[in-house]
Write a protein that holds these residues in place. Structure first.
Motif, PDB file in Angstrom:
ATOM      1  N   ILE A 265      68.622  94.498  10.016  1.00 34.59           N
ATOM      2  CA  ILE A 265      67.881  95.047  11.148  1.00 34.59           C
ATOM      3  C   ILE A 265      66.431  94.606  11.012  1.00 34.59           C
ATOM      4  O   ILE A 265      65.775  94.901  10.010  1.00 34.59           O
ATOM      5  CB  ILE A 265      67.969  96.583  11.180  1.00 34.59           C
ATOM      6  N   SER A 266      65.959  93.884  11.987  1.00 36.72           N
ATOM      7  CA  SER A 266      64.574  93.410  11.993  1.00 36.72           C
ATOM      8  C   SER A 266      63.764  94.270  12.956  1.00 36.72           C
ATOM      9  O   SER A 266      64.082  94.362  14.146  1.00 36.72           O
ATOM     10  CB  SER A 266      64.515  91.942  12.413  1.00 36.72           C
ATOM     11  N   ILE A 267      62.732  94.931  12.434  1.00 35.71           N
ATOM     12  CA  ILE A 267      61.808  95.724  13.238  1.00 35.71           C
ATOM     13  C   ILE A 267      60.408  95.229  12.947  1.00 35.71           C
ATOM     14  O   ILE A 267      59.894  95.390  11.840  1.00 35.71           O
ATOM     15  CB  ILE A 267      61.925  97.223  12.926  1.00 35.71           C
ATOM     16  N   LYS A 268      59.846  94.586  13.921  1.00 36.77           N
ATOM     17  CA  LYS A 268      58.526  93.965  13.796  1.00 36.77           C
ATOM     18  C   LYS A 268      58.562  92.949  12.665  1.00 36.77           C
ATOM     19  O   LYS A 268      59.272  91.951  12.749  1.00 36.77           O
ATOM     20  CB  LYS A 268      57.449  95.019  13.603  1.00 36.77           C
ATOM     21  N   ASP A 269      57.849  93.178  11.567  1.00 30.91           N
ATOM     22  CA  ASP A 269      57.793  92.196  10.478  1.00 30.91           C
ATOM     23  C   ASP A 269      58.635  92.595   9.279  1.00 30.91           C
ATOM     24  O   ASP A 269      58.590  91.926   8.241  1.00 30.91           O
ATOM     25  CB  ASP A 269      56.330  92.020  10.015  1.00 30.91           C
ATOM     26  N   LYS A 270      59.414  93.653   9.406  1.00 28.09           N
ATOM     27  CA  LYS A 270      60.214  94.119   8.283  1.00 28.09           C
ATOM     28  C   LYS A 270      61.703  93.968   8.584  1.00 28.09           C
ATOM     29  O   LYS A 270      62.125  94.100   9.723  1.00 28.09           O
ATOM     30  CB  LYS A 270      59.893  95.587   7.964  1.00 28.09           C
ATOM     31  N   VAL A 271      62.483  93.697   7.517  1.00 31.51           N
ATOM     32  CA  VAL A 271      63.930  93.548   7.631  1.00 31.51           C
ATOM     33  C   VAL A 271      64.592  94.586   6.735  1.00 31.51           C
ATOM     34  O   VAL A 271      64.266  94.698   5.546  1.00 31.51           O
ATOM     35  CB  VAL A 271      64.392  92.128   7.229  1.00 31.51           C
ATOM     36  N   TYR A 272      65.526  95.354   7.295  1.00 30.30           N
ATOM     37  CA  TYR A 272      66.247  96.393   6.570  1.00 30.30           C
ATOM     38  C   TYR A 272      67.717  96.009   6.460  1.00 30.30           C
ATOM     39  O   TYR A 272      68.271  95.375   7.359  1.00 30.30           O
ATOM     40  CB  TYR A 272      66.113  97.739   7.288  1.00 30.30           C
ATOM     41  N   SER A 273      68.349  96.427   5.355  1.00 30.60           N
ATOM     42  CA  SER A 273      69.763  96.112   5.111  1.00 30.60           C
ATOM     43  C   SER A 273      70.548  97.404   4.943  1.00 30.60           C
ATOM     44  O   SER A 273      70.542  98.001   3.853  1.00 30.60           O
ATOM     45  CB  SER A 273      69.909  95.248   3.856  1.00 30.60           C
ATOM     46  N   PRO A 274      71.222  97.865   5.988  1.00 31.28           N
ATOM     47  CA  PRO A 274      72.020  99.087   5.887  1.00 31.28           C
ATOM     48  C   PRO A 274      73.244  98.874   5.000  1.00 31.28           C
ATOM     49  O   PRO A 274      73.628  97.745   4.668  1.00 31.28           O
ATOM     50  CB  PRO A 274      72.437  99.367   7.333  1.00 31.28           C
ATOM     51  N   MET A 275      73.895  99.978   4.613  1.00 31.59           N
ATOM     52  CA  MET A 275      75.146  99.902   3.870  1.00 31.59           C
ATOM     53  C   MET A 275      76.210  99.235   4.744  1.00 31.59           C
ATOM     54  O   MET A 275      76.284  99.473   5.951  1.00 31.59           O
ATOM     55  CB  MET A 275      75.612 101.299   3.467  1.00 31.59           C
ATOM     56  N   SER A 276      77.060  98.393   4.123  1.00 27.75           N
ATOM     57  CA  SER A 276      77.995  97.572   4.900  1.00 27.75           C
ATOM     58  C   SER A 276      79.046  98.403   5.632  1.00 27.75           C
ATOM     59  O   SER A 276      79.520  98.000   6.688  1.00 27.75           O
ATOM     60  CB  SER A 276      78.688  96.570   3.969  1.00 27.75           C
ATOM     61  N   HIS A 277      79.453  99.572   5.077  1.00 25.21           N
ATOM     62  CA  HIS A 277      80.525 100.345   5.706  1.00 25.21           C
ATOM     63  C   HIS A 277      80.002 101.281   6.796  1.00 25.21           C
ATOM     64  O   HIS A 277      80.791 101.980   7.427  1.00 25.21           O
ATOM     65  CB  HIS A 277      81.276 101.150   4.651  1.00 25.21           C
ATOM     66  N   LEU A 278      78.702 101.328   7.007  1.00 28.57           N
ATOM     67  CA  LEU A 278      78.123 102.209   8.014  1.00 28.57           C
ATOM     68  C   LEU A 278      77.832 101.453   9.304  1.00 28.57           C
ATOM     69  O   LEU A 278      77.655 100.233   9.289  1.00 28.57           O
ATOM     70  CB  LEU A 278      76.831 102.847   7.492  1.00 28.57           C
ATOM     71  N   GLU A 279      77.781 102.195  10.399  1.00 29.04           N
ATOM     72  CA  GLU A 279      77.402 101.619  11.685  1.00 29.04           C
ATOM     73  C   GLU A 279      76.246 102.415  12.290  1.00 29.04           C
ATOM     74  O   GLU A 279      76.144 102.573  13.507  1.00 29.04           O
ATOM     75  CB  GLU A 279      78.602 101.571  12.629  1.00 29.04           C
ATOM     76  N   SER A 280      75.389 102.933  11.416  1.00 31.59           N
ATOM     77  CA  SER A 280      74.170 103.612  11.847  1.00 31.59           C
ATOM     78  C   SER A 280      73.142 103.523  10.733  1.00 31.59           C
ATOM     79  O   SER A 280      73.486 103.312   9.554  1.00 31.59           O
ATOM     80  CB  SER A 280      74.445 105.082  12.200  1.00 31.59           C
TER      81      SER A 280
END
Length: 431
Positions: A265-280
């Motif tokens: 998930i890219s928000i502005k200049d930061k990239v986040y990596s959620p847990m693979s089994h989640l969809e939120s």
């Protein structure tokens, strides 16, 4: 004590290597004093594209104590080493690329002995070297389409025309949408609405033709590298404490579970990596600055389930804003006010209907009298009455006349004569 046991074990191993191992080798050589014959009469055929059929003869004059296993070795003309596959049959079938040419040889091996390697058998493709397409790559995208690109062979004439097709089992997909270079030679192709399964092995065949020379073909067996679609149904929710991003897994041409994907998930200049089994994914609202606008986008890749482990395409950007300080309180106040007003209006409507307030406040206004219509009605009534009176008077006169006529015709009695004289104005006569 442990050290003594270690020294004794090492000494025994050294003695076996120096004295026992040569004896073991001599024993194996004595057992293999009659070598296995080498396979002969190798026959190579290509019954269909991308497939070879190799057979050979193995003549043994006496019964062997141990079963024989064959090792088929093969390589293309550009490889330095041999690939080796074992089989217990004298028939070898395999899907394999043929465009580089192939060499085969066979060796018979038993449990105790190995025979000599057979003579080599070669497959040589037709056409002039360097005319086949090179650097062929195919990438699947959007679940049912595929893009393939290549470079023209270094020795290919200017009028070379390439034709590309994909094969899987009995399915054949021919390309109809080509991209050409400045000389009109095909260098790329796009497939639409593919019916083949992208996770299964695919055979690609590119043939060429030219009026100047014979063009070599290119072929290869491969599993498509898929560029995944972005996650679907991406939504962004904001409240006073957190930001929540929700999504659904990417659309694919095959069924796959949700835990088989990784996301970014890219928000502005930061990239986040959620847990693979989640969809939120949730972030505290303090992560963002009040009053600013942000752009969010997502992408996905496979996670050890056989699907593509390359990052897919980014989703369409979604913009969201963080309200300034006190904005949530103001929104709550405005919302509460609107709800209260709505309830009050509904109550007022119910009361008005219950007590007929409308009729009491606005009674019905009487309609003005239509004098012209009344005059016409009165005139018609008077006319009818006059007509009826006239008809009655006329009937009375008729009756009177008839009566007079009857009096004249009948003989008069004595009393009647006096009455008649009175009517006519004459004095009665004296008898």
């Amino acid at each position: 004590m442990a050290n003594v046991d270690l020294i004794i074990g090492a000494t025994s191993l050294i003695c076996f290597i120096m004295l026992g191992f040569p004896t073991y080798i001599q024993t194996q050589e004595r057992k293999c004093n009659k070598k296995l014959p080498k396979p002969t009469n190798l026959k190579l055929s290509t019954s269909k594209q991308g497939h070879i059929n190799l057979t050979w003869d193995f003549n043994v004059t006496e019964k062997l104590q141990n079963p024989v296993k064959y090792y088929v070795e093969y390589r293309n003309t550009t490889a330095s080493g041999w690939s080796r596959i074992g089989t217990f049959s004298n028939i070898f079938n395999r899907n394999i690329a043929l465009h580089k040419g192939l060499s085969f040889r066979v060796q018979a091996v038993s449990k105790t002995c190995a025979g000599d390697i057979s003579e080599e058998k070669h497959y040589v493709p037709e056409g002039m070297n360097g005319t086949a397409a090179e650097n062929v790559t195919c990438v699947a995208c959007n679940t049912s389409s595929m893009n393939c690109t290549w470079t023209v062979g270094i020795n290919a004439p200017d009028d070379t025309q390439y034709r590309l097709s994909l094969m899987q089992a009995e399915k054949v997909e021919e390309c109809h949408h080509y991209q050409k270079d400045s000389l009109g030679r095909e260098i790329a192709c796009r497939f639409h609405d593919l019916k083949i399964h992208l996770l299964n092995e695919i055979y690609i065949l590119m043939e060429g033709r030219s009026n100047k020379s014979k063009i070599q073909f290119f072929d290869e067996w491969f599993t498509a590298s898929e560029v995944l679609n972005p996650p679907s149904n991406i939504t962004v929710h904001l409240d006073a404490r957190k930001l929540t991003v929700e999504w659904k897994q990417p659309r694919t041409s095959y069924a796959i579970r949700s835990h088989c994907f990784k996301y970014e998930i890219s928000i502005k200049d930061k990239v986040y990596s959620p847990m693979s089994h989640l969809e939120s994914f949730t972030l505290p609202i303090e992560t963002f600055k009040a009053g600013e606008k942000y752009i969010l986008k997502m992408r996905a890749k496979g996670d050890s389930c056989g699907n593509s482990e390359n990052w897919g395409e980014w989703s369409v950007s979604k913009e969201f804003g963080i309200p300034g300080e006190g904005s949530f309180d103001r929104l709550l106040t405005i919302g509460g006010t609107l709800v209260a007003l709505s309830v009050a209006v509904l109550l007022l409507i119910c009361v008005c209907k219950r007590y007929n307030v409308k009729q009491k406040m606005w009674p019905p206004i009487p309609q003005p009298k239509n004098n012209l219509k009344d005059f016409q009605q009165q005139f018609i009534t008077d006319t009818e009455m006059q007509y009826q009176d006239g008809c009655a008077h006329h009937r009375a006169e008729e009756n009177e006349t008839v009566a007079m006529m009857d009096f004249e015709n009948e003989p008069l009695q004595k009393g009647d004569e006096n009455g008649l004289a009175a009517i006519s104005g004459k004095a009665p006569s004296m008898a």
